[in-house]
Design a protein around this motif. Structure first.
Motif, mmCIF file in Angstrom:
data_model
loop_
_atom_site.group_PDB
_atom_site.id
_atom_site.type_symbol
_atom_site.label_atom_id
_atom_site.label_comp_id
_atom_site.label_asym_id
_atom_site.label_seq_id
_atom_site.Cartn_x
_atom_site.Cartn_y
_atom_site.Cartn_z
ATOM 1 N N ARG A 22 5.792 3.003 3.453
ATOM 2 C CA ARG A 22 6.984 3.372 4.239
ATOM 3 C C ARG A 22 7.425 2.207 5.123
ATOM 4 O O ARG A 22 7.871 2.384 6.230
ATOM 5 N N ARG A 23 7.255 1.001 4.655
ATOM 6 C CA ARG A 23 7.629 -0.224 5.366
ATOM 7 C C ARG A 23 6.805 -0.433 6.634
ATOM 8 O O ARG A 23 5.731 -1.000 6.560
ATOM 9 N N GLU A 24 7.272 0.009 7.794
ATOM 10 C CA GLU A 24 6.538 -0.303 9.029
ATOM 11 C C GLU A 24 5.212 0.445 9.112
ATOM 12 O O GLU A 24 4.368 0.120 9.938
ATOM 13 N N PHE A 25 5.089 1.475 8.298
ATOM 14 C CA PHE A 25 3.827 2.220 8.318
ATOM 15 C C PHE A 25 3.487 2.647 6.904
ATOM 16 O O PHE A 25 4.318 2.579 6.001
ATOM 17 N N MET A 26 2.254 3.039 6.697
ATOM 18 C CA MET A 26 1.868 3.523 5.365
ATOM 19 C C MET A 26 0.597 4.362 5.479
ATOM 20 O O MET A 26 -0.192 4.224 6.408
ATOM 21 N N LEU A 27 0.448 5.214 4.485
ATOM 22 C CA LEU A 27 -0.775 5.994 4.342
ATOM 23 C C LEU A 27 -1.444 5.545 3.051
ATOM 24 O O LEU A 27 -0.759 5.264 2.066
ATOM 25 N N ILE A 28 -2.764 5.429 3.077
ATOM 26 C CA ILE A 28 -3.475 5.150 1.830
ATOM 27 C C ILE A 28 -4.603 6.164 1.673
ATOM 28 O O ILE A 28 -5.029 6.786 2.657
ATOM 29 N N ALA A 29 -5.080 6.334 0.434
ATOM 30 C CA ALA A 29 -6.199 7.244 0.186
ATOM 31 C C ALA A 29 -7.092 6.632 -0.888
ATOM 32 O O ALA A 29 -6.603 6.187 -1.929
ATOM 33 N N PHE A 38 -6.066 -5.440 4.611
ATOM 34 C CA PHE A 38 -5.045 -5.134 3.621
ATOM 35 C C PHE A 38 -5.266 -5.763 2.243
ATOM 36 O O PHE A 38 -4.513 -5.507 1.316
ATOM 37 N N TYR A 39 -6.242 -6.623 2.118
ATOM 38 C CA TYR A 39 -6.588 -7.099 0.770
ATOM 39 C C TYR A 39 -7.894 -6.462 0.313
ATOM 40 O O TYR A 39 -8.367 -6.720 -0.808
ATOM 41 N N GLY A 40 -8.514 -5.673 1.151
ATOM 42 C CA GLY A 40 -9.780 -5.050 0.777
ATOM 43 C C GLY A 40 -10.887 -6.077 0.582
ATOM 44 O O GLY A 40 -11.747 -5.915 -0.293
ATOM 45 N N ARG A 76 -0.940 -11.243 5.129
ATOM 46 C CA ARG A 76 0.308 -11.116 4.371
ATOM 47 C C ARG A 76 0.369 -9.836 3.554
ATOM 48 O O ARG A 76 1.447 -9.337 3.257
ATOM 49 N N ASN A 77 -0.789 -9.315 3.170
ATOM 50 C CA ASN A 77 -0.784 -8.221 2.206
ATOM 51 C C ASN A 77 -0.331 -6.892 2.791
ATOM 52 O O ASN A 77 -0.043 -5.962 2.046
ATOM 53 N N PHE A 78 -0.258 -6.800 4.117
ATOM 54 C CA PHE A 78 0.302 -5.573 4.681
ATOM 55 C C PHE A 78 1.725 -5.379 4.178
ATOM 56 O O PHE A 78 2.120 -4.268 3.812
ATOM 57 N N ILE A 79 2.484 -6.474 4.154
ATOM 58 C CA ILE A 79 3.866 -6.404 3.671
ATOM 59 C C ILE A 79 3.888 -5.965 2.212
ATOM 60 O O ILE A 79 4.678 -5.110 1.818
ATOM 61 N N GLU A 80 2.983 -6.535 1.399
ATOM 62 C CA GLU A 80 2.970 -6.151 -0.013
ATOM 63 C C GLU A 80 2.676 -4.660 -0.167
ATOM 64 O O GLU A 80 3.347 -3.958 -0.916
ATOM 65 N N MET A 81 1.670 -4.198 0.570
ATOM 66 C CA MET A 81 1.292 -2.786 0.402
ATOM 67 C C MET A 81 2.333 -1.836 0.966
ATOM 68 O O MET A 81 2.652 -0.819 0.363
ATOM 69 N N ASP A 85 6.557 -3.925 -0.348
ATOM 70 C CA ASP A 85 6.864 -4.423 -1.682
ATOM 71 C C ASP A 85 6.541 -3.412 -2.774
ATOM 72 O O ASP A 85 7.269 -3.323 -3.766
ATOM 73 N N THR A 86 5.456 -2.657 -2.597
ATOM 74 C CA THR A 86 5.076 -1.727 -3.664
ATOM 75 C C THR A 86 6.156 -0.684 -3.910
ATOM 76 O O THR A 86 6.181 -0.054 -4.955
ATOM 77 N N ALA A 87 7.062 -0.499 -2.918
ATOM 78 C CA ALA A 87 8.146 0.474 -3.086
ATOM 79 C C ALA A 87 9.425 -0.179 -3.574
ATOM 80 O O ALA A 87 10.457 0.485 -3.680
ATOM 81 N N ASP A 88 9.383 -1.482 -3.874
ATOM 82 C CA ASP A 88 10.590 -2.239 -4.171
ATOM 83 C C ASP A 88 10.667 -2.556 -5.671
ATOM 84 O O ASP A 88 9.814 -3.241 -6.220
ATOM 85 N N PRO A 89 11.720 -2.054 -6.351
ATOM 86 C CA PRO A 89 11.831 -2.306 -7.797
ATOM 87 C C PRO A 89 11.836 -3.806 -8.146
ATOM 88 O O PRO A 89 11.334 -4.196 -9.196
ATOM 89 N N ARG A 90 12.386 -4.644 -7.258
ATOM 90 C CA ARG A 90 12.372 -6.094 -7.507
ATOM 91 C C ARG A 90 10.941 -6.630 -7.542
ATOM 92 O O ARG A 90 10.614 -7.510 -8.319
#
Lengths: 450, 450
Positions: free
Chosen positions: B214-221, B309-311, B359-364, B367-372
């Protein structure tokens, strides 16, 4: 007016003692603590670099009415004197005619400031070591040793003016969300001395900051009132030309004879001082936040220690006090707002002067010996005199103005980009003051903040 | 073989306990100290993020013969499952077919590692708080309280595996020339939970790392063995969508209904867990040096804490052990060389994974929600399969290879520059797998390290 409070200042250095004067004159009870003995009772450490007081520093001492006293111990320097091997001495003026920075011995100034603070009614507690601070209670823990018995002293506010290795900050650092960095240079420094002539006059031009620029290392000398100069040798700790390599008398003397031949006659106690005086480190320290609620505030080196190559460590610390004092006048007893605005206003400027200071080693140790750099400076000066509203050189904005350091950094970068283009013009050596060059700079300035 | 020594490891976390196994099997007497109780005897903290074990981590446990034991508690994840509001679930595979990362509960793994270390003959001392360390003597100062009585324990070597807020490092930090930085993100995190179905099966696909970006925030499981998922909500501390804003049950439930509607049915104890579990901070910590003579060495988070964010926090720490172990085999009793090469080899790689993780916070989250972004990934995968010798995607080089992190960062930047050009080609959506695109990438690759 503010309600009178009981305030502790940790650190009796330059920023601590000036801050104490301000707080006392604002009506507070002020106690200054220092782990060291009273500097007025002891010999100087032999690890000092002379100060270069400039506009920001002067404003802070003038505003509280002690500027006259300080001027008595200051020597104006209007230029750099550049010593190259086998070449005549050259001068590089710092600013417009009449613009100077002022050489002051750190120790002499500190003694004076403490005496002025005492006269103002500040109480000093020397040999009083702060081991820890209770942030929420504004309580100092004082004792002989870290693990021995401690005494607890409660205040309304505590200011940490205890330098780059601040104990007050040390406690704040253990809070969550406290950002912090310390980064040491691979370059150290050592104090040396050029004594006065027998008649008390200076052996070198006394109104210059003398530089022997040798790229990876350099020697500088700043005048003292008594005819002497305090010299500082900056060089890498390790490597070919390094402190490590200068292990004995013979190597040291040969090194100076090769690289600093003009100093051989004027630094008579080179060997003695070199091996007696410590080799000191240089650190850039940044942190945030600088305050804890409305109880604790860091100031000066305790929250923004910088390397000395712009001569702005004290000036930046004194400007902290100017800003804090203005906020105290604007916000009265609302210390929460005072502290909050103080750190927000100062942090970007502290970061900027840290960056400028770091970069300036290159300027001092390399660029000052480079004819291309001198041409660049000459063009800037020429253009700036023609268009004073359009171009204030970076050095002047930092040193001879009160504009925020962050602005100086940003505009300095713009100016550098412009000058890079100008210096790339073929034949610029011969056309540096031509109408075409002027036109080109004016074009490049379009859209750039003045 | 090395001469048998008496070695202390401070910290019984993942890196501390694995290191202890290595040292024990190398013939040393190993004591592990931890300020906390034995994690096998207490409840988990509710502030954990599940681990994603990948190649580097596996190598370290395999090399010492405990890989099989760990595999029993690991769940493979071969893809991201992306949950967008009002759109069908999509999957993004991590690597080539068969390449997986493995979800492991930090607590479960830590309990297992401690038991394996005990079986190997390591001695653990829990509830033993180290307050200070004598670096030159390799002595630990242990006691109930910081100001109370301390016991001194002398060792041949001490390893600080005591995490981002390491006490061992704390002492090293007070040495001159010690570089250090800690920087907190404005984003915090909170653990939540998706329980198993009544029959013990998972409520979501169990071989995916689930992301609600959700851009500025996200949930993961991330899946657990027992059918549950450990969820982590990352969001800013302050602002519009922030932990601060989610003050009460109603706001929280409305927020989840709006932004994470697909979770409403699967996180039944949202309100309870949200207000019970702590909001934790995220810090990047860097320092240098990592060792003190041949006495003390830092390892894992104690010398390179990174954001998750890269685990790769655990994977990087375990790789420290792999490197240290190789150097122990190469240099025998020459611990000075072992420690010196260890820190020199690991430091640039630790800095690189810190940067990649940041950097990977932005990717997760974006970017993961971006078709580009998906198209970009698709082109990379397509080209990489055609030219496996020429293109290993960044994620694969970090996660499914043993190449140094610093190399991954550098080559990743080159690849990004190439892909930026490719993505700028007009009509790339339709020509992404054309011979022209392939030719263009090959051209751009000229001169770039493979």
């Amino acid at each position: 007016m503010q309600t009178s409070l009981k305030i502790a200042v940790v650190g009796s250095g330059l920023v601590g003692s000036l801050l104490a004067i301000y707080l006392k004159k604002a009506g507070h009870t002020v106690h200054v603590f220092d782990r060291s003995p009273d500097i007025r009772t002891i010999q100087f450490s032999g690890r000092s670099i002379n100060l270069a007081m400039s506009h920001r520093g002067w404003r802070a001492v003038n505003d509280i009415g002690i500027g006259e006293e300080i001027r008595k111990i200051a020597t104006p320097m209007d230029k750099r004197a550049i010593h190259l091997v086998g070449q005549p001495l050259t001068y590089q003026y710092y600013g417009q005619e009449g613009e100077c920075i002022f050489s002051i011995s750190r120790g002499v100034l500190n003694r004076k400031m403490i005496s002025l603070a005492e006269e103002a009614g500040v109480e000093f507690f020397f040999n009083s070591r702060i081991w820890d601070v209770n942030l929420t209670e504004a309580t100092l823990h004082i004792g002989e040793t870290e693990r021995g018995a401690w005494e607890d002293l409660k205040y309304d506010k505590i200011f940490g003016a205890d330098g780059a290795f601040s104990r007050v900050r040390h406690r704040m650092q253990r809070q969550s969300m406290f950002n912090y960095s310390q980064e040491f240079l691979n370059i150290g420094y050592k104090e040396l001395n050029i004594p006065a002539n027998p008649d008390g006059t200076h052996k070198l031009d006394k109104n210059s900051l003398h530089i022997w620029p040798r790229r990876e290392f350099m020697l500088i000398a700043l005048p003292n009132l008594d005819g002497s100069f305090t010299c500082t040798l900056f060089m890498p700790f390790e490597g070919e030309n390094s402190f490590e390599a200068l292990r004995d008398k013979e190597t040291l003397e040969a090194f100076f004879a090769t690289h600093f031949p003009s100093t051989v006659d004027v630094i008579p106690k080179l060997v003695e001082d070199f091996f007696k005086n410590p080799t000191s480190t240089l650190v850039t320290m940044k942190c945030y936040p600088w305050t804890y609620e409305d109880k604790i505030a860091l100031i000066g080196d305790a929250c923004h220690a910088i390397v000395p190559f712009y001569g702005h460590g004290m000036n930046a610390g004194f400007e902290d006090i100017t800003v804090l004092n203005r906020l105290m006048q604007e916000h009265g007893d609302d210390w929460k707002t005072i502290f909050s605005k103080y750190q927000q206003e100062r942090k970007p400027n502290a970061d900027a002067i840290a960056e400028l200071s770091y970069r300036n080693f290159i300027e001092m140790s390399s660029d000052t010996a480079d004819p291309r750099f001198l041409l660049r400076k000459k063009i800037e000066k020429w253009f700036s005199e023609k268009h004073p509203q359009l171009w204030l050189p970076l050095y002047s904005r930092v040193t001879f103005s009160y504009r925020p350091y962050a602005e100086a950094l940003a505009i300095g970068d713009h100016q550098k980009a412009i000058m890079d283009e100008i210096m790339a013009i073929s034949g610029i050596e011969d056309n540096w003051d031509s109408p075409e060059t002027e036109r080109r700079i004016l074009d490049l300035l379009q859209g750039i903040p003045k």
